[in-house]
Design a protein around this motif. Structure first.
Motif, PDB file in Angstrom:
ATOM      1  N   SER A 295       0.817  -1.220   0.000  1.00 45.79           N
ATOM      2  CA  SER A 295       0.000   0.000   0.000  1.00 45.79           C
ATOM      3  C   SER A 295       0.851   1.271   0.000  1.00 45.79           C
ATOM      4  O   SER A 295       0.522   2.252  -0.683  1.00 45.79           O
ATOM      5  CB  SER A 295      -0.951  -0.004   1.204  1.00 45.79           C
ATOM      6  N   ASP A 296       1.939   1.285   0.759  1.00 49.52           N
ATOM      7  CA  ASP A 296       2.802   2.475   0.782  1.00 49.52           C
ATOM      8  C   ASP A 296       3.473   2.687  -0.571  1.00 49.52           C
ATOM      9  O   ASP A 296       3.592   3.826  -1.048  1.00 49.52           O
ATOM     10  CB  ASP A 296       3.863   2.342   1.874  1.00 49.52           C
ATOM     11  N   LEU A 297       3.913   1.607  -1.197  1.00 49.72           N
ATOM     12  CA  LEU A 297       4.542   1.727  -2.510  1.00 49.72           C
ATOM     13  C   LEU A 297       3.535   2.249  -3.535  1.00 49.72           C
ATOM     14  O   LEU A 297       3.870   3.097  -4.374  1.00 49.72           O
ATOM     15  CB  LEU A 297       5.097   0.376  -2.955  1.00 49.72           C
ATOM     16  N   GLU A 298       2.324   1.762  -3.452  1.00 48.68           N
ATOM     17  CA  GLU A 298       1.285   2.246  -4.358  1.00 48.68           C
ATOM     18  C   GLU A 298       1.040   3.739  -4.154  1.00 48.68           C
ATOM     19  O   GLU A 298       0.887   4.495  -5.123  1.00 48.68           O
ATOM     20  CB  GLU A 298      -0.012   1.466  -4.138  1.00 48.68           C
ATOM     21  N   ARG A 299       1.055   4.162  -2.897  1.00 45.61           N
ATOM     22  CA  ARG A 299       0.875   5.590  -2.597  1.00 45.61           C
ATOM     23  C   ARG A 299       2.010   6.413  -3.191  1.00 45.61           C
ATOM     24  O   ARG A 299       1.786   7.496  -3.763  1.00 45.61           O
ATOM     25  CB  ARG A 299       0.832   5.780  -1.071  1.00 45.61           C
ATOM     26  N   VAL A 300       3.239   5.920  -3.083  1.00 46.87           N
ATOM     27  CA  VAL A 300       4.403   6.637  -3.608  1.00 46.87           C
ATOM     28  C   VAL A 300       4.336   6.739  -5.125  1.00 46.87           C
ATOM     29  O   VAL A 300       4.580   7.806  -5.704  1.00 46.87           O
ATOM     30  CB  VAL A 300       5.707   5.932  -3.175  1.00 46.87           C
ATOM     31  N   ILE A 301       4.001   5.642  -5.794  1.00 51.51           N
ATOM     32  CA  ILE A 301       3.929   5.654  -7.250  1.00 51.51           C
ATOM     33  C   ILE A 301       2.830   6.589  -7.738  1.00 51.51           C
ATOM     34  O   ILE A 301       3.012   7.343  -8.713  1.00 51.51           O
ATOM     35  CB  ILE A 301       3.720   4.219  -7.778  1.00 51.51           C
ATOM     36  N   GLN A 302       1.685   6.579  -7.067  1.00 49.62           N
ATOM     37  CA  GLN A 302       0.612   7.504  -7.432  1.00 49.62           C
ATOM     38  C   GLN A 302       1.065   8.950  -7.280  1.00 49.62           C
ATOM     39  O   GLN A 302       0.758   9.799  -8.125  1.00 49.62           O
ATOM     40  CB  GLN A 302      -0.618   7.244  -6.554  1.00 49.62           C
ATOM     41  N   HIS A 303       1.825   9.222  -6.231  1.00 48.16           N
ATOM     42  CA  HIS A 303       2.325  10.580  -5.987  1.00 48.16           C
ATOM     43  C   HIS A 303       3.282  11.014  -7.095  1.00 48.16           C
ATOM     44  O   HIS A 303       3.177  12.133  -7.615  1.00 48.16           O
ATOM     45  CB  HIS A 303       3.031  10.624  -4.626  1.00 48.16           C
ATOM     46  N   ILE A 304       4.198  10.133  -7.474  1.00 47.17           N
ATOM     47  CA  ILE A 304       5.170  10.467  -8.528  1.00 47.17           C
ATOM     48  C   ILE A 304       4.460  10.661  -9.861  1.00 47.17           C
ATOM     49  O   ILE A 304       4.764  11.592 -10.616  1.00 47.17           O
ATOM     50  CB  ILE A 304       6.230   9.356  -8.652  1.00 47.17           C
ATOM     51  N   ARG A 305       3.509   9.788 -10.156  1.00 53.41           N
ATOM     52  CA  ARG A 305       2.772   9.903 -11.417  1.00 53.41           C
ATOM     53  C   ARG A 305       1.963  11.194 -11.472  1.00 53.41           C
ATOM     54  O   ARG A 305       1.787  11.778 -12.542  1.00 53.41           O
ATOM     55  CB  ARG A 305       1.838   8.701 -11.572  1.00 53.41           C
ATOM     56  N   MET A 306       1.483  11.639 -10.322  1.00 50.48           N
ATOM     57  CA  MET A 306       0.728  12.885 -10.265  1.00 50.48           C
ATOM     58  C   MET A 306       1.650  14.079 -10.543  1.00 50.48           C
ATOM     59  O   MET A 306       1.265  15.038 -11.229  1.00 50.48           O
ATOM     60  CB  MET A 306       0.067  13.040  -8.896  1.00 50.48           C
TER      61      MET A 306
END
Length: 290
Positions: free
Chosen positions: A181-192
């Motif tokens: 879940s944390d990795l998914e949050r980080v990737i979403q943040h970078i993609r944003m």
């Protein structure tokens, strides 16, 4: 003083034959090891299509492997790396992002604004780096990875697991290779932040396990154009058992467990609300810690 034949023989055995035997044995072991590895190429476990792709664009996978004569074997290489290491100078820009449960994650960026290969910031490829167990952006292997990515014009960001990037724990939760879940949050943040820039992920050891679990769960929706993992456990249970063998337990298991315990101690105030910290700190192996 004259020596008897038996005394002369004992002297020869003690100071000539025995050392020579040890030297010959050591040399023979090295030669045997190198001879056994001669001609071996990496084992590719993949589809035929991906194999063709790798052999065409990553030709090193088809080259013969020859271990360094003066430093062969995983154990010796791991120990030598601690003694012979360099730390490239890397200046990070730190960012703290919040998670849905109220926690925070520390990200260390190298924006590489001087990149001549990818001068346009919005299009500059980003390399997301996941360190190993108890690791962070200051590990030498991470610094080298960031340095190499910078030289090639990429932007880098290191994902520090909760509590290991110098930040405070805001919730009684750290990390687990099975929780993406944390990795998914980080990737979403970078993609944003950079929706048009290609995003590549790379993980070492536990970081690689986390990345592989994420890719397996998200599939084509992972948000990454490529992923690379290094030194990842092929079978976690077998790796755990291997770490409990006498030599590995002494060289590696106690060290890693000690790092984990120090992290628990550092965040004692938050974690003691959900676990018996004193009991956890008695752990001497990773299995006991888990």
């Amino acid at each position: 003083m004259l020596l008897s034949y038996s005394e002369v023989w004992e002297v020869c055995v003690e100071y000539i034959f025995r050392p020579c035997t040890v030297a010959v044995g050591a040399i023979s072991a090295v030669v045997y090891y190198l001879w056994g590895c001669e001609g071996q190429t990496p084992l590719l476990v993949c589809s035929d299509g991906f194999r063709i792709f790798l052999e065409r664009y990553v030709p090193v996978v088809a080259e013969q492997f020859r271990p360094t004569p003066w430093c062969w074997g995983g154990r010796l290489q791991t120990l030598v790396r601690v003694l012979i290491k360099s730390s490239p100078a890397v200046t990070y820009r730190n960012e703290l992002i919040r998670t849905r449960d109220g926690g925070q994650i520390s990200l260390d960026w190298v924006d590489n604004t001087d990149s001549t290969v990818y001068p346009e910031c919005s299009l500059r490829p980003t390399v997301l780096i996941l360190p190993g167990l108890t690791g962070n952006s200051q590990q030498t292997y991470v610094l080298h990875a960031v340095s190499q990515a910078t030289r090639r014009g990429y932007r880098s960001v290191v994902f520090n697991n909760r509590g290991f990037g110098g930040e405070e724990l805001l919730t009684p939760l750290t990390f687990c290779a099975a929780d993406t879940s944390d990795l998914e949050r980080v990737i979403q943040h970078i993609r944003m932040l950079f929706p048009q820039a290609p995003l590549l992920g790379t993980g070492v050891s536990l970081g690689g396990m986390l990345l592989l679990n994420y890719l397996a769960r998200k599939g084509s929706e992972a948000g990454l154009v490529a992923g690379l993992t290094m030194s990842v456990s092929w079978d976690t249970l077998e790796s755990c058992a291997s770490l409990e063998q006498p030599i590995n337990r002494l060289l590696f298991n106690r060290h890693l467990t000690g790092n984990l315990c120090r992290a628990i101690s550092r965040h004692r105030k938050m974690l003691e609300t959900v676990v018996d910290v004193e009991h956890v700190l008695k752990a001497r192996t990773i299995r006991e810690f888990d």
